[in-house]
Scaffold this active site. Structure first.
Site, mmCIF file in Angstrom:
data_model
loop_
_atom_site.group_PDB
_atom_site.id
_atom_site.type_symbol
_atom_site.label_atom_id
_atom_site.label_comp_id
_atom_site.label_asym_id
_atom_site.label_seq_id
_atom_site.Cartn_x
_atom_site.Cartn_y
_atom_site.Cartn_z
ATOM 1 C CG ASN A 108 2.799 2.642 0.324
ATOM 2 O OD1 ASN A 108 2.821 1.444 0.563
ATOM 3 N ND2 ASN A 108 1.717 3.375 0.428
ATOM 4 C CG ASP A 124 3.942 5.244 -3.519
ATOM 5 O OD1 ASP A 124 3.998 6.196 -2.720
ATOM 6 O OD2 ASP A 124 3.113 4.313 -3.403
ATOM 7 C CG HIS A 155 9.637 -0.748 3.633
ATOM 8 N ND1 HIS A 155 8.356 -1.259 3.633
ATOM 9 C CD2 HIS A 155 10.252 -1.279 4.735
ATOM 10 C CE1 HIS A 155 8.210 -2.073 4.680
ATOM 11 N NE2 HIS A 155 9.337 -2.103 5.355
ATOM 12 C CB CYS A 184 28.724 7.270 -1.830
ATOM 13 S SG CYS A 184 28.488 8.427 -0.480
ATOM 14 C CB SER A 220 -2.756 -6.689 6.170
ATOM 15 O OG SER A 220 -1.747 -6.837 5.206
HETATM 16 ZN ZN LIG Z 1 28.760 7.001 1.332
#
Ligand SMILES: [Zn+2]
Length: 258
Positions: A106, A108, A123, A155, A197
């Site tokens: 998840n 979240d 993820h 970045c 699952s």
């Molecule tokens: Zn970077």
């Protein structure tokens, strides 16, 4: 009830148990699932097709990517979601020294919000940004004004464009996450599979690797899954994770006192 006692006993006997969680643990916090029978993609197949192109969009045109992210209706729901009894029970089991790590599919951040410490977000997370060049991650909050003004975040280390930390389709799993997860899976002697699952690869490999290298695999899911049918899981407790995990945590606490 017998199965609750059995899993509690297995946890108490384990030396290094980890949890592997998926969408089923967050639907009870009001986060819609994508693949389930009432999932977003069942209702809107076009959204699924779009989802497969998001990563390529970032690579081709980061500005377009961020416009799409800003239009998403799902990220605001995730931002506001709160952990439920299943997240809290896993955090409690960590505090009891019985769950050593959570690998979640998840995005979240609800395991963190519930107080769990050793969490691997396989993820990625909606609350972070990541550089695909140098791998640095940043808190999304730091960039929120810039993103809302229509600019593309860069970045701070290597100046390449940043994307959400969330791993999109066709995007490789970040190497640090992959290696950490793999190490935890190789180390564990018990894996508690909660609300998934296990059909999204490569995450779906993790319980299969755990089993192959000798760990006991226990499922808590509404229904049987391919893990059940393939004999990857030793047994399954069928039901809502939000009901079952707190009962397991209770039973572990009770047995520890005896
Ligand atoms: Zn970077």
């Amino acid at each position: 009830m017998e199965l609750i006692k059995k899993v509690a006993r297995d946890l108490l006997e384990s030396k290094y148990a980890i949890a592997f969680t998926g969408a089923g643990i967050s639907t009870e916090s009001g986060i819609p699932d994508f693949r389930g029978p009432f999932g977003i993609w069942k209702r809107d197949p076009e959204a699924e097709r779009r989802a497969y192109k998001v990563y390529t969009k970032f690579l081709k045109d980061p500005r377009e990517y961020w416009i799409e992210v800003q239009k998403s209706t799902i990220y605001p729901i995730i931002d506001k979601a709160l952990p439920n009894s299943a997240h809290r029970a896993l955090s409690e089991l960590e505090e009891l020294g019985k769950i050593m790590c959570i690998i979640t599919q998840n995005i979240d951040g609800l395991h963190h919000k519930a107080g769990s410490k050793n969490v691997i977000e396989f993820h990625g997370s909606v609350s972070k940004l990541r550089c695909i060049c140098c791998g640095s991650r940043f808190d999304k909050k730091e960039f929120i004004n810039l993103i809302e003004s229509g600019r593309v975040p860069k970045c701070k280390i290597c100046e390449n464009f940043l994307k959400l930390d969330v791993v999109h389709f066709n995007e490789p799993i970040p190497p640090d996450i992959y290696i950490r997860s793999f190490n935890e899976v190789m180390r564990c002697d018990l894996m508690l599979v909660c609300g998934t699952s296990a059909v999204v690869y490569p995450a779906a490999e993790l319980p299969r690797i755990a089993k192959r290298y000798g760990a006991k695999v226990i499922e808590i899911n509404l229904e049987e899954t391919t893990l059940t049918f393939e004999g990857v899981s030793d047994y399954i407790i069928k039901g809502r994770v939000g009901e079952i995990l707190p009962k397991i945590a209770e039973e572990v606490k009770r047995s520890k006192k005896e």
